[in-house]
Design an enzyme around this catalytic site. Structure first.
Site, short mmCIF file in Angstrom:
data_model
loop_
_atom_site.label_atom_id
_atom_site.label_comp_id
_atom_site.label_asym_id
_atom_site.label_seq_id
_atom_site.Cartn_x
_atom_site.Cartn_y
_atom_site.Cartn_z
N GLU A 155 0.82 -1.23 0.00
CA GLU A 155 0.00 0.00 0.00
C GLU A 155 0.85 1.27 0.00
O GLU A 155 0.61 2.19 0.79
CB GLU A 155 -0.99 -0.03 1.17
CG GLU A 155 -1.89 -1.26 1.11
CD GLU A 155 -2.81 -1.42 2.32
OE1 GLU A 155 -2.89 -0.51 3.14
OE2 GLU A 155 -3.47 -2.48 2.39
N GLU A 261 -5.51 -10.95 -1.56
CA GLU A 261 -6.46 -10.76 -0.45
C GLU A 261 -7.89 -10.73 -1.00
O GLU A 261 -8.51 -9.68 -1.05
CB GLU A 261 -6.18 -9.45 0.30
CG GLU A 261 -4.76 -9.32 0.82
CD GLU A 261 -4.51 -8.06 1.64
OE1 GLU A 261 -5.48 -7.39 2.05
OE2 GLU A 261 -3.33 -7.76 1.88
#
Ligand code: 9MR
Length: 358
Positions: A155, A261
């Site tokens: 991220e 994910e």
């Protein structure tokens, strides 16, 4: 600073073997789990203490998955919570469990702006650079040969759009910390596959463009990067054509592609904690069928758009509606996984499995 590793290998390993397959029949056996139905690794994100203490969850884990990721136990706030020490107890226990059950172990995540130990906040730039280098070197060396791949940076882009996230690392070290992280990880374990991982890149094409630009510039500087992780915390309203295009663009890099994910929610949210809408208050059989179709489509898109030698696999992030992070984080009801509250396979499970075949 030197770390004193606190080792505790396998002390939580009180688990039994997986439930044996059903008795042989004359017909061709059904694949026992997703791992048997897939041409690439299928992963589950787990909390090792929960898996070892919950027999039903343990059976699902060993039946369905050929790859494991720790939901939280390899994050910096777990391993390096106390300044000057590293605690590998839970991470080692997870790695041992994966090895015992013939699963690939994936490491998540070396550098993330969130889930950090508190003492990081006060570090001046040079100290932070030394800390980060030593941390990555020590952790990756500790697991060398036992962890197949790492989310080296997680991220690094802003929540929306293609800009850089204003993290403590970015603020003090600029974009250099990314190259530093990859190079340090490569030196510590030359065989581990190294990933950059992010979310929202399957729906926000500006963010995907930013990610691909960053990957290009890293590779131009010979930063050792092997793969791109797509978190795919998807919403039922997402446009699957866009999802397909984004994967096609990412696969064109020639890098490994990991759906790192996966879950699939009915409600919507603004990506912030507590930011769920809760518009959908109950789930119906028809909705579960729609979700199954969508899981099937997503598995199919991955197979169709990612060449076989770039398919690093698909990992579910929480795989039961009982335990999903979505409810707590966004503060809303939802049913985003392939196992229900009672840990039974949902229509979505069978949809996903269909998408793996033919
Ligand atoms: O699911 C994880 C949750 O249990 C933790 O509280 C949280 C903070 O460590 O992280 C969650 O996992 C995140 C993952 O590490 C990175 N992508 C988003 C995931 C969901 O928030």
């Amino acid at each position: 600073m030197r770390f004193l590793p606190l080792l505790c290998i396998g002390t939580l390993l009180t688990c039994n073997s997986p439930t044996p397959d059903t008795a042989p029949t004359t017909e061709a056996p059904e694949p026992a789990g997703l791992r048997d139905a897939a041409p690439f690794p299928i992963g589950g994100a787990i909390n090792i203490r929960q898996v070892l203490s919950d027999e039903q969850l343990r059976d699902i884990t060993t039946t369905e998955f050929s790859s494991l990721t720790s939901t939280n136990d390899m994050k910096m706030y777990r391993i390096a919570d106390t300044e000057g020490e590293l605690d590998f107890a839970r991470a080692d226990s997870t790695v041992a469990f994966a090895a015992e059950h013939g699963m690939r172990m994936f490491g998540h995540a070396l550098v993330w702006h969130y889930a950090l130990p508190d003492y990081i906040a006060d570090m001046p730039a040079e100290e932070l650079r030394i800390f980060l280098t030593e941390y990555i070197d020590t952790v990756v060396t500790h697991f060398r040969g036992r962890i197949d791949g790492w989310d080296v940076v997680n991220e690094v882009l802003d929540t929306k759009g293609g800009g850089m996230r204003d993290s403590p690392f970015y603020e003090k070290l600029g974009t250099d910390y990314i190259g530093l992280a990859f190079r340090t990880a490569r030196r510590a374990d030359p065989d581990a596959k190294l990933f950059i991982n992010d979310f929202g890149t399957e729906r926000d094409t500006a963010k995907l463009s930013g990610l691909l630009r960053l990957v290009d510039s890293l590779r131009a500087e010979e930063v050792p990067i092997d793969g791109i992780g797509f978190q795919w915390h998807q919403q039922m309203r997402d446009d699957t054509n866009t999802v397909r295009q984004t994967l096609r663009r990412a696969a064109a890099t020639g890098l490994l592609i990991h759906i790192s994910e996966l879950d699939l929610i009915f409600n919507t949210h603004n990506d912030e904690a507590g930011g769920g809408t809760d518009d959908v208050q109950a789930v119906t059989p028809a909705m579960l069928e729609e979700q199954a179709e969508r899981f099937e489509t997503l598995a199919r898109i991955y197979r169709e758009e990612v060449p076989a030698d770039q398919q690093y696999g698909i990992t579910f992030w929480d795989f039961t509606d009982r335990d999903t992070w979505i409810r707590g984080f966004f503060d809303m009801g939802d049913w985003p996984t392939v196992f229900d509250e009672e840990l039974a396979r949902k229509p979505g499970y069978y949809g996903f499995r269909r998408g793996l075949g033919e």
